[in-house]
Write a protein that holds these residues in place. Structure first.
Motif, PDB file in Angstrom:
ATOM      1  N   MET A  37       0.849  -1.177   0.000  1.00  0.00           N
ATOM      2  CA  MET A  37       0.000   0.000   0.000  1.00  0.00           C
ATOM      3  C   MET A  37       0.895   1.241   0.000  1.00  0.00           C
ATOM      4  O   MET A  37       1.927   1.284   0.667  1.00  0.00           O
ATOM      5  CB  MET A  37      -0.904   0.012   1.230  1.00  0.00           C
ATOM      6  N   PHE A  38       0.491   2.255  -0.774  1.00  0.00           N
ATOM      7  CA  PHE A  38       1.301   3.456  -0.915  1.00  0.00           C
ATOM      8  C   PHE A  38       0.518   4.702  -0.532  1.00  0.00           C
ATOM      9  O   PHE A  38      -0.701   4.769  -0.710  1.00  0.00           O
ATOM     10  CB  PHE A  38       1.786   3.620  -2.365  1.00  0.00           C
ATOM     11  N   ASN A  39       1.251   5.681  -0.024  1.00  0.00           N
ATOM     12  CA  ASN A  39       0.718   7.028   0.147  1.00  0.00           C
ATOM     13  C   ASN A  39       1.315   7.905  -0.947  1.00  0.00           C
ATOM     14  O   ASN A  39       2.519   7.843  -1.208  1.00  0.00           O
ATOM     15  CB  ASN A  39       1.091   7.602   1.521  1.00  0.00           C
ATOM     16  N   GLU A  40       0.500   8.709  -1.585  1.00  0.00           N
ATOM     17  CA  GLU A  40       1.008   9.611  -2.611  1.00  0.00           C
ATOM     18  C   GLU A  40       1.556  10.880  -1.959  1.00  0.00           C
ATOM     19  O   GLU A  40       0.942  11.445  -1.056  1.00  0.00           O
ATOM     20  CB  GLU A  40      -0.106   9.996  -3.595  1.00  0.00           C
ATOM     21  N   PHE A  41       2.737  11.291  -2.402  1.00  0.00           N
ATOM     22  CA  PHE A  41       3.348  12.524  -1.917  1.00  0.00           C
ATOM     23  C   PHE A  41       3.725  13.374  -3.115  1.00  0.00           C
ATOM     24  O   PHE A  41       4.439  12.913  -4.018  1.00  0.00           O
ATOM     25  CB  PHE A  41       4.594  12.215  -1.086  1.00  0.00           C
ATOM     26  N   TYR A  42       3.244  14.616  -3.144  1.00  0.00           N
ATOM     27  CA  TYR A  42       3.547  15.532  -4.244  1.00  0.00           C
ATOM     28  C   TYR A  42       4.657  16.494  -3.810  1.00  0.00           C
ATOM     29  O   TYR A  42       4.444  17.362  -2.947  1.00  0.00           O
ATOM     30  CB  TYR A  42       2.310  16.322  -4.652  1.00  0.00           C
ATOM     31  N   ALA A  43       5.841  16.339  -4.424  1.00  0.00           N
ATOM     32  CA  ALA A  43       6.945  17.264  -4.160  1.00  0.00           C
ATOM     33  C   ALA A  43       6.724  18.578  -4.900  1.00  0.00           C
ATOM     34  O   ALA A  43       7.184  19.640  -4.459  1.00  0.00           O
ATOM     35  CB  ALA A  43       8.268  16.643  -4.585  1.00  0.00           C
ATOM     36  N   SER A  65      10.521  21.827   0.346  1.00  0.00           N
ATOM     37  CA  SER A  65       9.558  22.661  -0.390  1.00  0.00           C
ATOM     38  C   SER A  65       9.500  22.318  -1.885  1.00  0.00           C
ATOM     39  O   SER A  65       8.603  22.791  -2.585  1.00  0.00           O
ATOM     40  CB  SER A  65       9.911  24.137  -0.221  1.00  0.00           C
ATOM     41  N   GLY A  66      10.462  21.525  -2.380  1.00  0.00           N
ATOM     42  CA  GLY A  66      10.431  21.130  -3.780  1.00  0.00           C
ATOM     43  C   GLY A  66      11.502  21.779  -4.644  1.00  0.00           C
ATOM     44  O   GLY A  66      11.542  21.558  -5.860  1.00  0.00           O
ATOM     45  N   GLY A 224       5.744  22.535  -2.412  1.00  0.00           N
ATOM     46  CA  GLY A 224       5.602  22.197  -3.825  1.00  0.00           C
ATOM     47  C   GLY A 224       4.784  23.164  -4.650  1.00  0.00           C
ATOM     48  O   GLY A 224       4.564  22.935  -5.837  1.00  0.00           O
ATOM     49  N   VAL A 225       4.343  24.271  -4.054  1.00  0.00           N
ATOM     50  CA  VAL A 225       3.500  25.249  -4.746  1.00  0.00           C
ATOM     51  C   VAL A 225       4.228  26.596  -4.784  1.00  0.00           C
ATOM     52  O   VAL A 225       4.913  26.962  -3.822  1.00  0.00           O
ATOM     53  CB  VAL A 225       2.139  25.407  -4.021  1.00  0.00           C
ATOM     54  N   VAL A 226       4.074  27.333  -5.878  1.00  0.00           N
ATOM     55  CA  VAL A 226       4.682  28.664  -5.969  1.00  0.00           C
ATOM     56  C   VAL A 226       3.905  29.632  -5.083  1.00  0.00           C
ATOM     57  O   VAL A 226       2.720  29.873  -5.298  1.00  0.00           O
ATOM     58  CB  VAL A 226       4.680  29.178  -7.429  1.00  0.00           C
ATOM     59  N   ARG A 227       4.609  30.190  -4.089  1.00  0.00           N
ATOM     60  CA  ARG A 227       3.962  31.134  -3.179  1.00  0.00           C
ATOM     61  C   ARG A 227       4.351  32.580  -3.484  1.00  0.00           C
ATOM     62  O   ARG A 227       3.654  33.514  -3.093  1.00  0.00           O
ATOM     63  CB  ARG A 227       4.322  30.778  -1.729  1.00  0.00           C
ATOM     64  N   GLY A 228       5.472  32.754  -4.188  1.00  0.00           N
ATOM     65  CA  GLY A 228       5.896  34.093  -4.560  1.00  0.00           C
ATOM     66  C   GLY A 228       6.831  34.056  -5.745  1.00  0.00           C
ATOM     67  O   GLY A 228       7.586  33.096  -5.924  1.00  0.00           O
ATOM     68  N   ASP A 229       6.772  35.089  -6.596  1.00  0.00           N
ATOM     69  CA  ASP A 229       7.639  35.170  -7.776  1.00  0.00           C
ATOM     70  C   ASP A 229       7.792  36.647  -8.123  1.00  0.00           C
ATOM     71  O   ASP A 229       6.815  37.323  -8.458  1.00  0.00           O
ATOM     72  CB  ASP A 229       7.015  34.397  -8.945  1.00  0.00           C
TER      73      ASP A 229
END
Length: 248
Positions: A37-43, A65-66, A224-229
């Motif tokens: 069984m696996f847990n999905e992890f999004y980097a 954070s990726g 893993g998400v863009v918070r600032g640019d």
């Protein structure tokens, strides 16, 4: 100005096993029987941005954070689970200095080996050989197998090889801490000289001062998400403020 990097809705998913297996055989048997069984992890989650040719851009954020995953996707070390990355030019990746060295070979032999991997013939590397050794400060150790080098010596050689050969895009992951203070200053000057020559820099660092000195723009990744640019100083300040408030 044309984009050298286009990151288009990139996600990177890893499957983490829920239970521990003691041996590879046990893992293979459970996998074949469908018992794992696996847990999905999004980097990385739906990340998009562009980098213009000649820009100096930093990826900042906390550990996990990726940032490094994004660099590896751009460098072609990893392939995204979703989305696409386009790079228009030759990449010189400095993700792990010395990772491509054969530890049984000498510095001299590894320089020519790395040159061949990067697509340069022996004559080209011979032309640049003395400059590489001088920059790495390894003249007395050029014919010593690199397995006998300290980690700092290995990193210095890796940095010297990676930055001696001209590339359109330099991908740098936390490698400016190699050697003593004077050598670090020399590394930063070389990067600055490369940027002045129209090389594009994509840089990961936890050192906000280095980011402000080397980069005109910063992209802040959080889980893993863009918070600032935006401008490096503004994004670094927002990131530092969020850390002080305990928001990241």
């Amino acid at each position: 100005m044309a984009n050298i990097i286009t990151v288009d809705h990139v996600s990177m998913r890893f499957n983490l096993a829920q239970e521990k297996t003691e041996t590879l055989k046990e893992y293979a048997v459970k996998l074949l029987r469908g018992q794992l069984m696996f847990n999905e992890f999004y980097a990385l989650k739906d990340v998009s941005f562009q980098v213009e040719r000649g820009e100096s851009v930093a990826l900042i954020g906390r550990n996990g954070s990726g940032k490094s995953t994004m660099l590896k996707v751009i460098a072609g070390v990893m392939y995204p689970s979703q989305g696409s990355v386009r790079v228009n030019g030759e990449i010189a990746p400095m993700i792990e200095l010395g990772a491509g060295f054969d530890m049984e070979l000498t510095a001299r032999e590894n320089i020519f080996l790395n040159g061949a991997v990067l697509g340069h013939d022996r004559a080209y590397m011979q032309e640049h050989f003395d400059s590489i050794i001088d920059f790495a400060e390894l003249k007395d150790f050029v014919d010593v197998p690199v397995k006998n080098y300290s980690s700092g010596m290995l990193a210095r050689l890796g940095f010297a090889v990676a930055t001696e050969v001209k590339a359109d895009l330099l991908v740098v992951d936390e490698v400016l801490g190699v050697g003593d203070f004077m050598f670090q200053q020399k590394c930063q000057k070389r990067l600055a000289d490369m940027l002045a020559g129209d090389t594009t820099l994509l840089f990961v660092s936890h050192n906000s001062q280095q980011v402000r000195e080397l980069c005109s723009r910063a992209i802040w990744l959080h889980h893993g998400v863009v918070r600032g640019d935006g401008p490096a100083d503004e994004v670094c300040t927002a990131y530092e403020t969020a850390m002080q408030r305990g928001e990241v």
